[in-house]
Design an enzyme around this catalytic site. Structure first.
Site, PDB file in Angstrom:
ATOM      1  N   ASP A  64      15.968  -1.528  29.900  1.00  0.00           N
ATOM      2  CA  ASP A  64      14.765  -1.848  29.122  1.00  0.00           C
ATOM      3  C   ASP A  64      13.695  -0.807  29.497  1.00  0.00           C
ATOM      4  O   ASP A  64      13.298  -0.726  30.667  1.00  0.00           O
ATOM      5  CB  ASP A  64      14.314  -3.259  29.510  1.00  0.00           C
ATOM      6  CG  ASP A  64      13.113  -3.738  28.718  1.00  0.00           C
ATOM      7  OD1 ASP A  64      12.308  -2.905  28.260  1.00  0.00           O
ATOM      8  OD2 ASP A  64      12.969  -4.967  28.585  1.00  0.00           O
ATOM      9  N   ASN A  91      13.065   7.508  22.209  1.00  0.00           N
ATOM     10  CA  ASN A  91      13.143   7.026  20.824  1.00  0.00           C
ATOM     11  C   ASN A  91      12.903   5.521  20.712  1.00  0.00           C
ATOM     12  O   ASN A  91      12.465   5.041  19.664  1.00  0.00           O
ATOM     13  CB  ASN A  91      14.542   7.385  20.274  1.00  0.00           C
ATOM     14  CG  ASN A  91      14.871   6.615  19.021  1.00  0.00           C
ATOM     15  OD1 ASN A  91      14.396   6.933  17.937  1.00  0.00           O
ATOM     16  ND2 ASN A  91      15.687   5.569  19.155  1.00  0.00           N
ATOM     17  N   ALA A  92      13.133   4.764  21.793  1.00  0.00           N
ATOM     18  CA  ALA A  92      13.004   3.300  21.717  1.00  0.00           C
ATOM     19  C   ALA A  92      11.623   2.930  21.199  1.00  0.00           C
ATOM     20  O   ALA A  92      10.616   3.459  21.684  1.00  0.00           O
ATOM     21  CB  ALA A  92      13.245   2.679  23.092  1.00  0.00           C
ATOM     22  N   TYR A 156       0.632  -0.902  16.627  1.00  0.00           N
ATOM     23  CA  TYR A 156       1.642   0.169  16.593  1.00  0.00           C
ATOM     24  C   TYR A 156       0.949   1.524  16.512  1.00  0.00           C
ATOM     25  O   TYR A 156       1.296   2.464  17.246  1.00  0.00           O
ATOM     26  CB  TYR A 156       2.542  -0.067  15.382  1.00  0.00           C
ATOM     27  CG  TYR A 156       3.662   0.928  15.173  1.00  0.00           C
ATOM     28  CD1 TYR A 156       4.757   0.977  16.035  1.00  0.00           C
ATOM     29  CD2 TYR A 156       3.651   1.794  14.076  1.00  0.00           C
ATOM     30  CE1 TYR A 156       5.808   1.879  15.811  1.00  0.00           C
ATOM     31  CE2 TYR A 156       4.689   2.682  13.850  1.00  0.00           C
ATOM     32  CZ  TYR A 156       5.762   2.728  14.723  1.00  0.00           C
ATOM     33  OH  TYR A 156       6.795   3.614  14.497  1.00  0.00           O
ATOM     34  N   ALA A 158      -2.040   2.246  17.520  1.00  0.00           N
ATOM     35  CA  ALA A 158      -2.690   2.510  18.815  1.00  0.00           C
ATOM     36  C   ALA A 158      -1.668   3.007  19.834  1.00  0.00           C
ATOM     37  O   ALA A 158      -1.929   3.957  20.589  1.00  0.00           O
ATOM     38  CB  ALA A 158      -3.371   1.237  19.315  1.00  0.00           C
ATOM     39  N   LYS A 160       1.249   4.527  19.260  1.00  0.00           N
ATOM     40  CA  LYS A 160       1.739   5.868  18.920  1.00  0.00           C
ATOM     41  C   LYS A 160       0.636   6.918  19.151  1.00  0.00           C
ATOM     42  O   LYS A 160       0.937   8.063  19.485  1.00  0.00           O
ATOM     43  CB  LYS A 160       2.251   5.918  17.477  1.00  0.00           C
ATOM     44  CG  LYS A 160       3.525   5.092  17.231  1.00  0.00           C
ATOM     45  CD  LYS A 160       4.747   5.610  18.006  1.00  0.00           C
ATOM     46  CE  LYS A 160       6.051   5.000  17.515  1.00  0.00           C
ATOM     47  NZ  LYS A 160       7.213   5.281  18.387  1.00  0.00           N
TER      48      LYS A 160
HETATM   49  N1  LIG Z   1      11.921   3.079  10.858  1.00  0.00           N
HETATM   50  C1  LIG Z   1      10.804   3.719  10.524  1.00  0.00           C
HETATM   51  O1  LIG Z   1      10.317   3.589   9.394  1.00  0.00           O
HETATM   52  C2  LIG Z   1      10.133   4.619  11.529  1.00  0.00           C
HETATM   53  C3  LIG Z   1       9.070   5.416  11.079  1.00  0.00           C
HETATM   54  C4  LIG Z   1       8.418   6.237  11.998  1.00  0.00           C
HETATM   55  C5  LIG Z   1       8.816   6.253  13.320  1.00  0.00           C
HETATM   56  N2  LIG Z   1       9.850   5.463  13.733  1.00  0.00           N
HETATM   57  C6  LIG Z   1      10.198   5.479  15.154  1.00  0.00           C
HETATM   58  O2  LIG Z   1      11.571   5.762  15.309  1.00  0.00           O
HETATM   59  C7  LIG Z   1      12.041   5.173  16.540  1.00  0.00           C
HETATM   60  C8  LIG Z   1      13.338   4.440  16.283  1.00  0.00           C
HETATM   61  O3  LIG Z   1      13.067   3.354  15.412  1.00  0.00           O
HETATM   62  P1  LIG Z   1      14.161   2.763  14.396  1.00  0.00           P
HETATM   63  O4  LIG Z   1      13.521   2.757  13.060  1.00  0.00           O
HETATM   64  O5  LIG Z   1      15.465   3.401  14.595  1.00  0.00           O
HETATM   65  O6  LIG Z   1      14.189   1.234  14.898  1.00  0.00           O
HETATM   66  P2  LIG Z   1      15.388   0.236  15.245  1.00  0.00           P
HETATM   67  O7  LIG Z   1      16.500   0.394  14.263  1.00  0.00           O
HETATM   68  O8  LIG Z   1      14.745  -1.108  15.394  1.00  0.00           O
HETATM   69  O9  LIG Z   1      15.903   0.750  16.665  1.00  0.00           O
HETATM   70  C9  LIG Z   1      15.088   0.609  17.799  1.00  0.00           C
HETATM   71  C10 LIG Z   1      15.901   0.924  19.033  1.00  0.00           C
HETATM   72  O10 LIG Z   1      15.033   0.784  20.154  1.00  0.00           O
HETATM   73  C11 LIG Z   1      15.679  -0.054  21.108  1.00  0.00           C
HETATM   74  N3  LIG Z   1      14.686  -0.756  21.898  1.00  0.00           N
HETATM   75  C12 LIG Z   1      13.685  -1.557  21.458  1.00  0.00           C
HETATM   76  N4  LIG Z   1      12.997  -2.034  22.501  1.00  0.00           N
HETATM   77  C13 LIG Z   1      13.562  -1.514  23.620  1.00  0.00           C
HETATM   78  C14 LIG Z   1      13.311  -1.641  24.997  1.00  0.00           C
HETATM   79  N5  LIG Z   1      12.309  -2.407  25.473  1.00  0.00           N
HETATM   80  N6  LIG Z   1      14.091  -0.963  25.873  1.00  0.00           N
HETATM   81  C15 LIG Z   1      15.113  -0.186  25.418  1.00  0.00           C
HETATM   82  N7  LIG Z   1      15.403  -0.027  24.127  1.00  0.00           N
HETATM   83  C16 LIG Z   1      14.639  -0.704  23.238  1.00  0.00           C
HETATM   84  C17 LIG Z   1      16.590  -0.963  20.309  1.00  0.00           C
HETATM   85  O11 LIG Z   1      17.720  -1.363  21.062  1.00  0.00           O
HETATM   86  P3  LIG Z   1      17.898  -2.751  21.851  1.00  0.00           P
HETATM   87  O12 LIG Z   1      17.304  -3.836  21.002  1.00  0.00           O
HETATM   88  O13 LIG Z   1      19.400  -2.853  21.987  1.00  0.00           O
HETATM   89  O14 LIG Z   1      17.219  -2.558  23.155  1.00  0.00           O
HETATM   90  C18 LIG Z   1      17.070  -0.013  19.208  1.00  0.00           C
HETATM   91  O15 LIG Z   1      18.190   0.722  19.673  1.00  0.00           O
HETATM   92  C19 LIG Z   1      10.905   4.290  17.047  1.00  0.00           C
HETATM   93  O16 LIG Z   1      10.198   4.947  18.071  1.00  0.00           O
HETATM   94  C20 LIG Z   1      10.017   4.130  15.826  1.00  0.00           C
HETATM   95  O17 LIG Z   1       8.679   3.899  16.175  1.00  0.00           O
HETATM   96  C21 LIG Z   1      10.528   4.658  12.870  1.00  0.00           C
END
Ligand SMILES: NC(=O)c1ccc[n+]([C@@H]2O[C@H](COP(=O)([O-])OP(=O)(O)OC[C@H]3O[C@@H](n4cnc5c(N)ncnc54)[C@H](OP(=O)(O)O)[C@@H]3O)[C@@H](O)[C@H]2O)c1
Length: 274
Positions: A64, A91-92, A156, A158, A160
């Site tokens: 985590d 990336n999390a 969110y 804030a 980022k």
């Molecule tokens: N989707 C969008 O529209 C978007 C847009 C801009 C930026 N982003 C950024 O892209 C990144 C990836 O997001 P995503 O869209 O791929 O989201 P996602 O599908 O929800 O994946 C998030 C990942 O983060 C992990 N995670 C969450 N909390 C965690 C913790 N406390 N410790 C370790 N791992 C954790 C989750 O795994 P577990 O639950 O197994 O821990 C999962 O593998 C993020 O930083 C997000 O802010 C996304």
């Protein structure tokens, strides 16, 4: 054909789903050795198997990022398995969707900071000495929301912004030590769980209450191709898609005009369900 990622040791947090899983598969295809971290063991194991089937050596760490100790364990496992770290990708992340005045559980602000900002800090601090040894790269997966306000996302945005400020400063500190810092400012991404897991006003995951994506969203393939290219070129910032950069420039010149564009885009999604 140059193969800039072949034989490199790449560490990815949040690799059990969404962008992190897609990046793991893309780096596996490109010949990198991988250390992958997430909390969910089964999902992470499945991604690791996919990457091994593509020929990659993969180490998984169930952890985590909000825990300092798990950040340290991530570095230890990567160094033990791959001899060092060339690239660490923080990336999390977690998001939210609620107007500030409707939020009933303020703890979601702390939780968003812990994952999106402190999670990156916890992972990069123990990895820095190893990144220095290999003149490596720290990649922070941020969002256009690390630059601009977006309604319904106060906590969110804030978090980022905090990540952006941290990275801008770390880049300056590490320039003479050979470590580059790449910030990735993404538009909305299709095909991830971010919206399903996003906190609603009550601090619970949105689940089926999540909002749909507009046609403006970016595919995982497009995001991965841009990020692997940016890592190879040791870029300092990627805005994906690149045309979004115009919005950040407009925000600097005429903030109210940029805000009107963002408000319109959010309003289009506000009532839309996936
Ligand atoms: N989707 C969008 O529209 C978007 C847009 C801009 C930026 N982003 C950024 O892209 C990144 C990836 O997001 P995503 O869209 O791929 O989201 P996602 O599908 O929800 O994946 C998030 C990942 O983060 C992990 N995670 C969450 N909390 C965690 C913790 N406390 N410790 C370790 N791992 C954790 C989750 O795994 P577990 O639950 O197994 O821990 C999962 O593998 C993020 O930083 C997000 O802010 C996304």
């Amino acid at each position: 054909m140059p193969e800039p990622h072949r034989g490199k040791s790449v560490v990815i947090t949040g690799a059990s789903a969404g962008l992190g899983a897609a990046l793991a598969r893309a780096f596996a295809d490109a010949g990198a050795g991988l250390t992958l971290l997430a909390r969910r063991e089964d999902e992470l194991g499945q991604v690791a198997e996919d990457c091994r089937a593509r020929g990659a050596e993969v180490t998984t760490v169930i952890g985590d990022v909000t825990l300092v100790e798990d950040g340290r364990r991530l570095t230890e496992c990567a160094v033990a398995a791959h001899g060092g770290i060339d690239c660490l990708i923080a990336n999390a992340g977690m998001s939210m969707w609620a107007p500030f005045e409707e939020v009933t559980d303020l703890s979601l602000f702390r939780r968003l900071l812990e994952v999106n900002y402190l999670g990156a800090v916890h992972c990069v601090h123990p990895a820095l000495a190893f990144l220095q040894q290999r003149q490596g790269l720290f990649v922070a997966i941020s969002s256009i929301q690390g630059r601009l306000g977006v309604p319904n996302h106060t906590g969110y945005v804030a978090a980022k912004h905090a990540l952006q400020g941290f990275c801008d400063t770390l880049r300056m500190e590490q320039a003479s030590r050979g470590v580059q810092v790449l910030t990735v400012l993404l538009h909305w991404l299709r095909g991830t769980e971010l919206r399903r897991n996003a906190f609603g006003a009550d601090g619970e995951p949105m689940g089926d209450r999540r909002r749909g994506h507009s046609s403006e969203s970016v595919s995982l393939e497009q995001a991965c191709a841009a990020i692997l290219g940016g890592v190879a070129k040791r870029e300092r910032e990627l805005v994906i898609p690149w045309k979004l950069r115009a919005l950040t420039k407009l925000h600097g010149l005429r903030p109210s005009a940029a805000e009107a564009i963002v408000r319109r885009a959010v309003n289009k999604q506000d009532e839309k369900r996936e």
